[in-house]
Motif scaffolding. Structure first.
Motif, PDB file in Angstrom:
ATOM      1  N   THR A  54     -25.921  62.005  15.469  1.00  0.00           N
ATOM      2  CA  THR A  54     -24.738  62.282  16.356  1.00  0.00           C
ATOM      3  C   THR A  54     -24.393  60.905  17.127  1.00  0.00           C
ATOM      4  OG1 THR A  54     -25.474  64.330  16.689  1.00  0.00           O
ATOM      5  CG2 THR A  54     -24.157  63.485  18.433  1.00  0.00           C
ATOM      6  N   HIS A  55     -25.352  60.020  17.865  1.00  0.00           N
ATOM      7  CA  HIS A  55     -24.887  59.146  18.474  1.00  0.00           C
ATOM      8  C   HIS A  55     -24.976  57.686  17.704  1.00  0.00           C
ATOM      9  CE1 HIS A  55     -24.289  61.395  21.878  1.00  0.00           C
ATOM     10  NE2 HIS A  55     -25.304  62.139  22.039  1.00  0.00           N
ATOM     11  N   ALA A  56     -25.647  57.796  16.519  1.00  0.00           N
ATOM     12  CA  ALA A  56     -25.980  56.564  15.646  1.00  0.00           C
ATOM     13  C   ALA A  56     -26.732  55.412  16.626  1.00  0.00           C
ATOM     14  CB  ALA A  56     -24.444  56.165  15.056  1.00  0.00           C
ATOM     15  N   SER A  57     -27.584  55.732  17.423  1.00  0.00           N
ATOM     16  CA  SER A  57     -28.060  55.102  18.188  1.00  0.00           C
ATOM     17  C   SER A  57     -29.087  53.880  17.704  1.00  0.00           C
ATOM     18  CB  SER A  57     -28.930  55.499  19.447  1.00  0.00           C
ATOM     19  OG  SER A  57     -29.985  56.234  18.749  1.00  0.00           O
ATOM     20  N   PHE A  58     -29.475  53.965  16.474  1.00  0.00           N
ATOM     21  CA  PHE A  58     -30.269  53.077  15.616  1.00  0.00           C
ATOM     22  C   PHE A  58     -30.091  53.328  14.261  1.00  0.00           C
ATOM     23  CE2 PHE A  58     -32.582  56.904  15.594  1.00  0.00           C
ATOM     24  CZ  PHE A  58     -33.400  57.102  14.597  1.00  0.00           C
ATOM     25  N   SER A  59     -30.182  52.110  13.494  1.00  0.00           N
ATOM     26  CA  SER A  59     -30.097  52.288  11.921  1.00  0.00           C
ATOM     27  C   SER A  59     -31.454  52.301  11.089  1.00  0.00           C
ATOM     28  CB  SER A  59     -29.172  50.774  11.418  1.00  0.00           C
ATOM     29  OG  SER A  59     -30.147  49.758  11.823  1.00  0.00           O
ATOM     30  N   THR A  60     -31.312  52.900   9.858  1.00  0.00           N
ATOM     31  CA  THR A  60     -32.694  53.126   9.116  1.00  0.00           C
ATOM     32  C   THR A  60     -32.269  52.616   7.682  1.00  0.00           C
ATOM     33  OG1 THR A  60     -31.914  55.184   8.325  1.00  0.00           O
ATOM     34  CG2 THR A  60     -32.999  54.878  10.682  1.00  0.00           C
ATOM     35  N   ASN A  61     -33.587  52.405   6.934  1.00  0.00           N
ATOM     36  CA  ASN A  61     -33.243  52.218   5.459  1.00  0.00           C
ATOM     37  C   ASN A  61     -33.188  53.636   4.788  1.00  0.00           C
ATOM     38  OD1 ASN A  61     -36.053  53.690   5.469  1.00  0.00           O
ATOM     39  ND2 ASN A  61     -37.074  51.471   5.329  1.00  0.00           N
ATOM     40  N   ARG A  62     -33.049  53.737   3.450  1.00  0.00           N
ATOM     41  CA  ARG A  62     -32.786  55.028   2.859  1.00  0.00           C
ATOM     42  C   ARG A  62     -33.853  56.023   2.855  1.00  0.00           C
ATOM     43  NH1 ARG A  62     -28.582  55.178  -0.511  1.00  0.00           N
ATOM     44  NH2 ARG A  62     -29.770  56.735  -1.833  1.00  0.00           N
ATOM     45  N   PHE A  63     -35.210  55.572   3.162  1.00  0.00           N
ATOM     46  CA  PHE A  63     -36.102  56.328   3.151  1.00  0.00           C
ATOM     47  C   PHE A  63     -36.170  57.286   4.342  1.00  0.00           C
ATOM     48  CE2 PHE A  63     -40.373  57.613   5.041  1.00  0.00           C
ATOM     49  CZ  PHE A  63     -40.922  58.437   4.331  1.00  0.00           C
ATOM     50  N   TRP A  64     -36.022  56.630   5.674  1.00  0.00           N
ATOM     51  CA  TRP A  64     -36.152  57.344   6.964  1.00  0.00           C
ATOM     52  C   TRP A  64     -34.745  57.942   7.186  1.00  0.00           C
ATOM     53  CZ3 TRP A  64     -40.011  58.299   9.588  1.00  0.00           C
ATOM     54  CH2 TRP A  64     -41.298  57.478   9.501  1.00  0.00           C
ATOM     55  N   HIS A  65     -33.445  57.521   6.501  1.00  0.00           N
ATOM     56  CA  HIS A  65     -32.240  58.125   6.495  1.00  0.00           C
ATOM     57  C   HIS A  65     -32.503  59.696   5.944  1.00  0.00           C
ATOM     58  CE1 HIS A  65     -27.903  59.130   6.385  1.00  0.00           C
ATOM     59  NE2 HIS A  65     -28.292  59.527   5.043  1.00  0.00           N
ATOM     60  N   TYR A  66     -32.973  59.820   4.571  1.00  0.00           N
ATOM     61  CA  TYR A  66     -33.285  61.115   4.079  1.00  0.00           C
ATOM     62  C   TYR A  66     -34.360  61.881   4.767  1.00  0.00           C
ATOM     63  CZ  TYR A  66     -29.451  59.789   0.899  1.00  0.00           C
ATOM     64  OH  TYR A  66     -28.311  59.581   0.242  1.00  0.00           O
ATOM     65  N   PHE A  67     -35.117  61.152   4.988  1.00  0.00           N
ATOM     66  CA  PHE A  67     -36.455  62.037   5.748  1.00  0.00           C
ATOM     67  C   PHE A  67     -35.920  62.639   7.054  1.00  0.00           C
ATOM     68  CE2 PHE A  67     -39.714  61.920   9.116  1.00  0.00           C
ATOM     69  CZ  PHE A  67     -40.648  62.981   8.632  1.00  0.00           C
ATOM     70  N   LEU A  68     -35.149  62.054   7.975  1.00  0.00           N
ATOM     71  CA  LEU A  68     -34.475  62.506   8.829  1.00  0.00           C
ATOM     72  C   LEU A  68     -33.482  63.592   8.667  1.00  0.00           C
ATOM     73  CD1 LEU A  68     -34.042  59.404  11.319  1.00  0.00           C
ATOM     74  CD2 LEU A  68     -35.755  61.134  11.452  1.00  0.00           C
TER      75      LEU A  68
END
Length: 235
Positions: A54-68
């Motif tokens: 929602t707030h895009a307060s931090f960035s991640t790699n693909r693993f954490w993106h899809y985990f979240l």
């Protein structure tokens, strides 16, 4: 059947499972499953749906993106698109009659349970950023089919998995969201509450959040911010 009625049905099943769990599980199982469900709720609801998508307060790699993305989908608060749209509208019209979260205008019980009482109105224009991404569009379009399939798979593998991997995360997400939406907007004014910050993994700093919506970390205590810090270091 409307989306809110579908959520009502799924939430009802999750609440029933939570209420009967003490009669089906040992104390050790119950305690460990609740704690595990609490962690999934934090990753899915607070870190995933709220601070990341929602707030895009931090960035991640693909693993954490899809985990979240996975955790966000199984806590049964709606798709990332739906939740983002509702929450950003809440920020725009906070504590007015256009705010779906306002206990002053919608009623405390209605806001606490949210989807149970059709309190959320989803306007996709508030989530236009997410709708540009195919994974969010796909989950939004097929959310209830995917979630139902997930629950069915858990049942087929082992019915006990329903408790830590779906029912408890769902119920705890509803409770934690309800606590923040009601008590941090008591009397129609946003406030900070340190006790809520301890119990709802940092979300009690709600006045701070409304002033610093894109901050990934709130003042101490903020367990969610601590976990986000670990995610940032792990990339």
């Amino acid at each position: 059947m409307s989306d809110n009625k579908k959520l009502l049905l799924l939430h009802s099943i999750a609440w029933i499972a939570a209420f009967i769990s003490p009669f089906l599980l040992s104390f050790a199982q119950l305690l460990s499953f609740v704690l595990f469900g609490y962690l999934i709720s934090i990753f899915g609801h607070i870190i995933g749906l709220h601070r990341y998508f929602t707030h895009a307060s931090f960035s991640t790699n693909r693993f954490w993106h899809y985990f979240l993305l996975f955790c966000s989908s199984i806590v049964t608060l709606g798709s990332t698109v739906a939740w983002t749209a509702v929450h950003l509208k809440h920020h725009r019209f906070s504590d007015t009659d256009k705010d779906s979260h306002s206990p002053k205008h919608k009623g405390h019980l209605k806001v606490f349970f949210g989807y149970f009482f059709d309190a959320y109105d989803v306007e996709p224009k508030y989530a236009a950023r997410l709708l540009k991404h195919p994974e969010h569009k796909f989950i939004h379009k097929n959310y209830f089919k995917l979630l139902s399939a997930y629950v069915l798979i858990l049942l087929l593998i082992n019915p006990v998995l329903i408790f830590p991997l779906w029912a408890f995360p769902t119920v705890l997400s509803v409770i934690m969201g309800g606590i923040v939406n009601v008590f941090n907007h008591w009397n129609g004014e946003v406030n900070d509450n340190k006790l809520i910050a301890w119990t709802v993994a940092g979300e009690g700093w709600h006045k701070y959040h409304h002033r610093h919506a894109t901050a990934w970390k709130n003042p101490f205590p903020d367990f969610s911010g601590f976990l986000i810090g670990l995610i940032r270091k792990a990339q």
